[in-house]
Design an enzyme around this catalytic site. Structure first.
Site, PDB file in Angstrom:
ATOM      1  CB  SER A 120      36.809  99.259 -18.652  1.00  0.00           C
ATOM      2  OG  SER A 120      36.113  98.897 -20.197  1.00  0.00           O
ATOM      3  CG  HIS A 231      31.124  99.454 -18.886  1.00  0.00           C
ATOM      4  ND1 HIS A 231      31.600  98.222 -18.536  1.00  0.00           N
ATOM      5  CD2 HIS A 231      32.205 100.156 -19.171  1.00  0.00           C
ATOM      6  CE1 HIS A 231      33.099  98.271 -18.493  1.00  0.00           C
ATOM      7  NE2 HIS A 231      33.345  99.561 -18.944  1.00  0.00           N
TER       8      HIS A 231
END
Length: 256
Positions: A120, A231
């Site tokens: 991320s 994600h």
């Protein structure tokens, strides 16, 4: 060069010792989590966390995903987080926390391959440091590759980015300093790009953008896209990602 202090953590692992360490990074005392094999160290993985503050913090369970009996895993907290001095600068001065930590590990374990994994927000941290620390490879997982793209797509994070980095039009130099792609050339170590096609935190176009640049610069890279995942992959998909990451590190070391 060494860590300033070690604090043994209450983790009962048969193969590894877990310590919270303190170390100097360009004059700032910062902290990180260190998971060390009790026998030989034959691989080092540096895990670059995502998020900010308590969101995405370094967790032992996450780090253990990258271990085997001879793999050391280190995760810097970044300055301004979890007892580290200074202020988190989102791929600014906090890059020194990554570089200094790797330098200590390389001195402690010379000739041991070091792989960086950036998740991320950690994606941009790794892209800006993996060449500087001469990593064996870099794995960017659901990672930010372009700060301008992040500012455009994450309207909900613009306030945070303006506080930590600045407005891209008012402080273009701050974003230029974080333009990792302009610093990557054909001499870069190999890169594995991992991304989910349904990722709403960091869109997969960030991965496509990076891959296109690496192709143009003739950098060795590979991709592992999971088009049905977000994600954070679901358990079965997560297992597949981890298998690919481990096999990637094996391949890189064999072909060195």
């Amino acid at each position: 060069m060494d860590f300033i202090s070690y604090k043994r953590m209450p983790a009962d692992l048969g193969t590894h010792q877990v310590d919270e360490v303190r170390y100097d990074a360009a004059g700032i005392t910062v902290r990180g989590l260190l998971v060390t094999p009790k026998h030989s160290v034959e691989r080092i993985v540096v895990y670059l966390r995502g998020g900010k503050g308590q969101v995405g913090r370094v967790r032992l369970g996450r780090m253990l995903q990258f271990t085997n009996t001879s793999t050391l895993v280190f995760g810097p907290y970044y300055r301004g987080n979890n007892g580290s001095q200074g202020r988190d600068a989102f791929a600014g001065d906090d890059l020194q926390d990554v570089i200094a930590g790797v330098e200590i590990l390389k001195k402690m374990y010379p000739n041991v391959p070091v792989h960086l994994i950036g998740f991320s927000r950690g994606g941009i941290q790794g892209l800006l440091t993996f060449q500087a620390v001469q990593a064996a490879s870099y794995i960017i997982w659901g990672g930010v590759s372009d700060m301008h793209l992040m500012y455009e797509e994450r309207v909900d994070l613009r306030g945070m980015l303006r506080r930590m980095v600045g407005h891209p039009k008012k402080l273009p130099e701050a974003y230029q300093q974080r333009d990792a792609l302009s610093m990557i050339d054909h001499t870069a170590p190999p890169i594995l790009i991992v991304h989910g096609g349904l990722d709403e935190q960091v869109g997969i176009h960030q991965a496509y953008h990076l891959a296109k640049h690496l192709e143009a610069k003739q950098v060795r890279y590979d991709t592992f896209y999971q088009m049905g995942e977000g994600h954070i992959p679901r358990p079965k998909a997560l297992s597949e990602v981890l298998q690919r990451i481990h096999s990637w590190m094996d391949e890189v070391e064999r072909n060195k």
